[in-house]
Design a protein around this motif. Structure first.
Motif, PDB file in Angstrom:
ATOM      1  N   GLY A   1       0.394  -5.165   9.740  1.00  0.00           N
ATOM      2  CA  GLY A   1       0.056  -5.061   8.332  1.00  0.00           C
ATOM      3  C   GLY A   1      -1.232  -5.769   7.962  1.00  0.00           C
ATOM      4  O   GLY A   1      -1.583  -5.858   6.788  1.00  0.00           O
TER       5      GLY A   1
ATOM      6  N   ASN B   1       3.378  -0.117  -1.284  1.00  0.00           N
ATOM      7  CA  ASN B   1       3.266  -0.708   0.050  1.00  0.00           C
ATOM      8  C   ASN B   1       4.591  -0.715   0.809  1.00  0.00           C
ATOM      9  O   ASN B   1       4.930  -1.682   1.501  1.00  0.00           O
ATOM     10  CB  ASN B   1       2.706  -2.137  -0.043  1.00  0.00           C
ATOM     11  CG  ASN B   1       1.285  -2.145  -0.568  1.00  0.00           C
ATOM     12  OD1 ASN B   1       0.521  -1.207  -0.350  1.00  0.00           O
ATOM     13  ND2 ASN B   1       0.930  -3.201  -1.277  1.00  0.00           N
ATOM     14  N   ARG B   2       5.331   0.375   0.672  1.00  0.00           N
ATOM     15  CA  ARG B   2       6.570   0.497   1.418  1.00  0.00           C
ATOM     16  C   ARG B   2       7.086   1.922   1.292  1.00  0.00           C
ATOM     17  O   ARG B   2       6.688   2.672   0.414  1.00  0.00           O
ATOM     18  CB  ARG B   2       7.633  -0.474   0.909  1.00  0.00           C
ATOM     19  CG  ARG B   2       8.176  -0.140  -0.489  1.00  0.00           C
ATOM     20  CD  ARG B   2       9.220  -1.126  -0.954  1.00  0.00           C
ATOM     21  NE  ARG B   2      10.355  -1.203  -0.038  1.00  0.00           N
ATOM     22  CZ  ARG B   2      11.159  -2.262   0.055  1.00  0.00           C
ATOM     23  NH1 ARG B   2      10.947  -3.314  -0.721  1.00  0.00           N
ATOM     24  NH2 ARG B   2      12.163  -2.261   0.890  1.00  0.00           N
TER      25      ARG B   2
ATOM     26  N   GLY C   1       5.093  -2.946   4.036  1.00  0.00           N
ATOM     27  CA  GLY C   1       3.766  -3.409   4.424  1.00  0.00           C
ATOM     28  C   GLY C   1       2.704  -2.430   3.962  1.00  0.00           C
ATOM     29  O   GLY C   1       2.998  -1.261   3.679  1.00  0.00           O
ATOM     30  N   THR C   2       1.461  -2.886   3.892  1.00  0.00           N
ATOM     31  CA  THR C   2       0.384  -2.010   3.422  1.00  0.00           C
ATOM     32  C   THR C   2       0.145  -0.829   4.357  1.00  0.00           C
ATOM     33  O   THR C   2      -0.410   0.185   3.942  1.00  0.00           O
ATOM     34  CB  THR C   2      -0.930  -2.794   3.256  1.00  0.00           C
ATOM     35  OG1 THR C   2      -1.255  -3.419   4.505  1.00  0.00           O
ATOM     36  CG2 THR C   2      -0.796  -3.862   2.178  1.00  0.00           C
TER      37      THR C   2
END
Length: 199
Positions: free
Chosen positions: A69, A106-107, A113-114
């Motif tokens: 990430g 971001n998920r 995560g990004t």
């Protein structure tokens, strides 16, 4: 709202330059690339789907590093399509209605995560205009219960993922993640977009 009831983009833009085979490409990030790949492989007019990485540098474009990430990459798919058969607008409709949840920041589900962000990596101004217009359109009519968080980013480069990631869902149909996450998306596509699927 059922996927088939999703509107097409109101902003219509020319498909732009095609390659020597007459194809265009669309680079999309919507969580794990295994799942997004499986959805688009089934759409009529899509010639090839390649899993890969975008948004970071070549030096860190490996699965192990991207999973941290910290590289700036997103897991993406490069959808190569024949614009004489299927439009970019329709592919965006599939992306926003079936392939992922564009309201998760971001998920996607348990993938956090990004590197799992919702994003469209545009290659031409016309593509950027259409995507940005479509996001505003979908937010206005509230097709999702929460605002879309999809990022619109310029595609500096696309890095194909390792060979074992390609065509993953088809080659590993019994894998638990594929059964739990990927297969329901494909089944929804088959149910709601029957007439747009490959034989």
């Amino acid at each position: 709202m059922a996927a088939d009831d999703f509107p097409l983009p109101e902003v219509t833009e020319p498909e732009g330059q095609v390659d020597e085979q007459g194809y265009k490409s669309l680079v999309l990030a919507g969580g794990c690339f295994w799942c997004v790949e499986a959805v688009f492989q089934a759409v009529e007019g899509v010639e090839e789907v390649v899993s890969g990485y975008a948004g970071g540098s070549a030096a860190t474009a490996t699965y192990e590093q991207v999973c941290s990430g910290a590289t700036g990459h997103a897991e993406v798919v490069k959808v190569c399509y024949n614009p004489a058969v299927v439009s970019r607008g329709f592919l965006l409709k599939v992306f926003f209605s079936v392939a992922h949840d564009p309201t998760q920041l971001n998920r996607q589900g348990n993938d956090v995560g990004t590197q799992y962000r919702s994003a469209v990596f545009y290659q031409e101004t016309a593509e950027k205009n259409q995507v940005e217009g479509y996001i505003k359109q979908l937010d206005t009519i509230k097709v999702w219960p929460h605002p879309l968080v999809t990022q619109v980013e310029f595609l500096d480069a696309f890095y194909p993922a390792e060979a074992y990631h390609q065509n993953f869902a088809r080659q590993n149909p019994a894998q638990p993640y594929i059964q739990a996450v990927s297969q329901p998306k494909v089944e929804k596509l088959k149910k709601e977009f029957t007439s747009y699927l490959k034989p």
